[in-house]
Design a protein around this motif. Structure first.
Motif, PDB file in Angstrom:
ATOM      1  N   CYS A 274     -16.122  33.643  42.905  1.00 38.67           N
ATOM      2  CA  CYS A 274     -16.083  34.760  43.901  1.00 38.67           C
ATOM      3  C   CYS A 274     -16.503  36.142  42.987  1.00 38.67           C
ATOM      4  N   PRO A 275     -17.394  36.596  43.718  1.00 34.65           N
ATOM      5  CA  PRO A 275     -18.017  38.115  43.315  1.00 34.65           C
ATOM      6  C   PRO A 275     -16.978  39.288  43.247  1.00 34.65           C
ATOM      7  N   THR A 276     -16.110  38.975  44.046  1.00 30.52           N
ATOM      8  CA  THR A 276     -15.220  40.153  44.157  1.00 30.52           C
ATOM      9  C   THR A 276     -13.787  39.901  43.526  1.00 30.52           C
ATOM     10  N   ILE A 280      -9.078  33.307  47.327  1.00 38.24           N
ATOM     11  CA  ILE A 280      -9.286  32.869  48.982  1.00 38.24           C
ATOM     12  C   ILE A 280      -7.917  32.231  49.567  1.00 38.24           C
ATOM     13  N   CYS A 288     -12.980  40.433  50.709  1.00 34.12           N
ATOM     14  CA  CYS A 288     -13.937  39.175  50.722  1.00 34.12           C
ATOM     15  C   CYS A 288     -15.152  39.381  51.694  1.00 34.12           C
ATOM     16  N   VAL A 289     -16.299  39.256  51.191  1.00 33.47           N
ATOM     17  CA  VAL A 289     -17.531  39.681  51.754  1.00 33.47           C
ATOM     18  C   VAL A 289     -18.329  38.388  52.440  1.00 33.47           C
ATOM     19  N   GLY A 290     -17.484  37.444  52.595  1.00 26.72           N
ATOM     20  CA  GLY A 290     -17.969  36.381  53.306  1.00 26.72           C
ATOM     21  C   GLY A 290     -19.166  35.683  52.727  1.00 26.72           C
ATOM     22  N   CYS A 291     -19.115  35.552  51.329  1.00 25.24           N
ATOM     23  CA  CYS A 291     -20.390  35.148  50.763  1.00 25.24           C
ATOM     24  C   CYS A 291     -20.541  33.624  50.533  1.00 25.24           C
ATOM     25  N   THR A 292     -19.638  33.026  50.851  1.00 27.11           N
ATOM     26  CA  THR A 292     -19.467  31.400  50.915  1.00 27.11           C
ATOM     27  C   THR A 292     -19.433  30.762  49.712  1.00 27.11           C
ATOM     28  N   CYS A 294     -17.101  30.204  47.517  1.00 29.76           N
ATOM     29  CA  CYS A 294     -15.896  29.789  47.506  1.00 29.76           C
ATOM     30  C   CYS A 294     -16.001  28.415  48.128  1.00 29.76           C
TER      31      CYS A 294
HETATM   32  S1  SF4 Z   1     -16.391  34.208  50.634  1.00 26.63           S
HETATM   33 FE1  SF4 Z   1     -15.125  33.293  48.923  1.00 26.63          FE
HETATM   34  S2  SF4 Z   1     -16.202  33.723  47.253  1.00 26.63           S
HETATM   35 FE2  SF4 Z   1     -17.142  34.829  49.034  1.00 26.63          FE
HETATM   36  S3  SF4 Z   1     -15.965  36.996  48.536  1.00 26.63           S
HETATM   37 FE3  SF4 Z   1     -15.204  35.628  49.957  1.00 26.63          FE
HETATM   38  S4  SF4 Z   1     -13.433  34.957  48.868  1.00 26.63           S
HETATM   39 FE4  SF4 Z   1     -14.989  35.611  47.367  1.00 26.63          FE
END
Ligand code: SF4
Ligand code: SF4
Length: 466
Positions: A274-276, A280, A288-292, A294
């Motif tokens: 997870c970049p942040t 999750i 959570c930036v929804g980067c997928t 995870c």
């Molecule tokens: S999608 Fe998953 S990896 Fe990406 S920011 Fe949200 S929790 Fe972290």
């Protein structure tokens, strides 16, 4: 890495420790189908971003956001300050679209399209992996004392980071002043473009600081869109979500099957990528930036332990809780109606937008002039904005009434340069016998050759009382 356990949730953002100090995130490189898809999309985005300023149509940039002159070119069409109501409406439409989109699809924009995420994850972080090694190697290096090797790696990374920031800054500036102006700043003597060079240095410095140091804080601390998630999302919004029904109770993996064990083996792979820096499994979180990343990490684990994929997946909270499919809610319907109305109005305004904008006013302080025995004249001022790329010799004609227009000057027209402004003064002379009111409404046609480009209404002041 987050060590939060359920029941003791944190009261601070994931990148700050209990003493308020920044926790540096060493995100592990993700691998999987979502990461590959995001890579392809980001390359498309990079090509677009770096090439658009070079695209010219009929001698004009395809896009230009010249805030210094309040002139915008969008798909080759010039928008002037006079068009700002269109621009304002476009902004409102965009905001409603964002609200609707977020209510339905959560932070899909942040993970897939936002320049901050894309440049950070798909450009700068990849360079970091290349120079400094994997997340684990980076963590070790950060703790290690300064050696020649560490100094070399850090210098190399920051030099490359600054060079890329410099290129991004130049491209960004090209969107504001145009690639031709940017070329002049680069090639002509420094003293002729001090302001331009200053802008390049400032932009480069800001981009470098953001991508080298500030990083995910831009999304979690500064970005207003990120902060708005709390009010934009509801339990039916699509988010990257952990299926706690299936995953809990989590426990370390053993080959022995037990009935009371969930599918999560508490391996922390989803946290490591997870970049942040969040977990999750603690539910929807502002960071959570929804980067997928995870999703990919967890799918790889599920594959290894022979469990169905999608323990972490795109789903809504209600979807997870009640096994419901994604819903089109009343709130979304309302936003859709609002958005449709705004789009119709915007489309109408764009479609009916004129290439020439003019204002005609009777000269202040003047009444009427007697012209001989049978005519009366009024003096007017005209201001014209020409939004086309051709200069226009504008002619004026009275519409639906006998009389004449005398433009003051050498030619019987008002010359307006391409993408420029023009002004002039003229008399309208009418036969006295047609003036029966104090204020006679008139229509003046504006012509470019035989083509009528606009029609303006005004009043003619006569000698008769109402
Ligand atoms: S999608 Fe998953 S990896 Fe990406 S920011 Fe949200 S929790 Fe972290
Ligand atoms: S990657 Fe999957 S299995 Fe591992 S801790 Fe995260 S949710 Fe649990």
């Amino acid at each position: 890495m987050s060590t939060e356990k359920s029941g003791s949730f944190r009261d601070r953002i994931a990148t700050v420790d209990a003493s308020g100090k920044r926790k540096w995130i060493f995100a592990q490189k993700p691998k999987g189908k979502w990461y590959s898809a995001r890579t392809y999309i980001s390359w498309f985005f990079f090509i677009l971003f770096f090439s658009l300023p070079f695209i010219y149509v009929q001698g004009r940039p395809l896009f230009l956001f010249d805030v210094t002159q309040a002139r915008f070119i969008i798909f080759g069409k010039v928008f002037w300050p006079q068009d700002f109501f269109i621009f304002g409406l476009a902004m409102i439409t965009f905001i409603v679209f964002i609200i609707l989109f977020t209510a339905a699809f959560g932070r899909l924009f942040c993970g897939w399209v936002c320049p901050q995420t894309i440049f950070m994850e798909m450009f700068f972080r990849k360079i970091e992996y290349l120079i400094e090694g994997s997340a684990a190697e980076q963590r070790l290096q950060a703790k290690a004392p300064w050696t020649g090797k560490k100094l070399f790696k850090k210098t190399a990374k920051h030099t490359v980071f600054f060079l890329i920031s410099f290129i991004i800054a130049n491209t960004f500036l090209a969107y504001i002043i145009g690639i031709k102006e940017l070329g002049k700043i680069i090639t002509e003597p420094v003293h002729e473009h001090v302001g331009g060079l200053f802008s390049i240095v400032i932009f480069s410095g800001v981009f470098y600081a953001v991508y080298a140091f500030f990083r995910e804080q831009a999304c979690t601390v500064v970005c207003p869109y990120g902060r708005l998630q709390g009010v934009l999302l509801d339990r039916n919004s699509m988010i990257v979500a952990y299926d706690h029904k299936r995953g809990e109770p989590r426990s370390k993996f053993t080959k022995k099957e037990t009935i009371d064990r969930g599918d999560c083996i508490d391996c922390f792979q989803c946290v490591k990528v997870c970049p942040t820096g969040i977990d999750i499994r603690n539910g929807t979180q502002m960071e959570c930036v929804g980067c997928t990343a995870c999703i990919d990490a967890c799918d790889a684990i599920m594959e290894k332990i022979n469990k169905p994929l999608g323990l972490i997946r795109y789903a809504s909270e209600n979807g997870i809780e009640n096994r419901e499919p994604l819903k089109y809610t009343g709130r979304m319907k309302l936003y859709t109606v609002l958005l449709s109305i705004l789009l119709i109005i915007l489309g109408f305004l764009l479609f009916t937008r004129k290439d020439v904008d003019a204002t005609i006013m009777r000269t202040p302080g003047m009444l009427y002039q007697q012209r001989g025995a049978d005519s009366i004249s009024n003096l007017y001022n005209i201001k014209v904005a020409n939004k086309t790329i051709n200069s226009i010799p504008l002619q004026l004609k009275l519409e639906g009434v006998s009389g004449k227009i005398e433009i003051i000057g050498e030619h019987n027209s008002i010359a307006v340069k391409e993408e420029g402004q023009g002004a002039g003064t003229f008399f309208i002379v009418l036969p006295a016998n047609i003036i029966h009111t104090r204020k006679l409404p008139l229509h003046i046609g504006l012509y470019n050759g035989h083509e009528k480009v606009d029609e303006i209404s005004t009043n003619f002041l006569g000698p008769l009382a109402e």
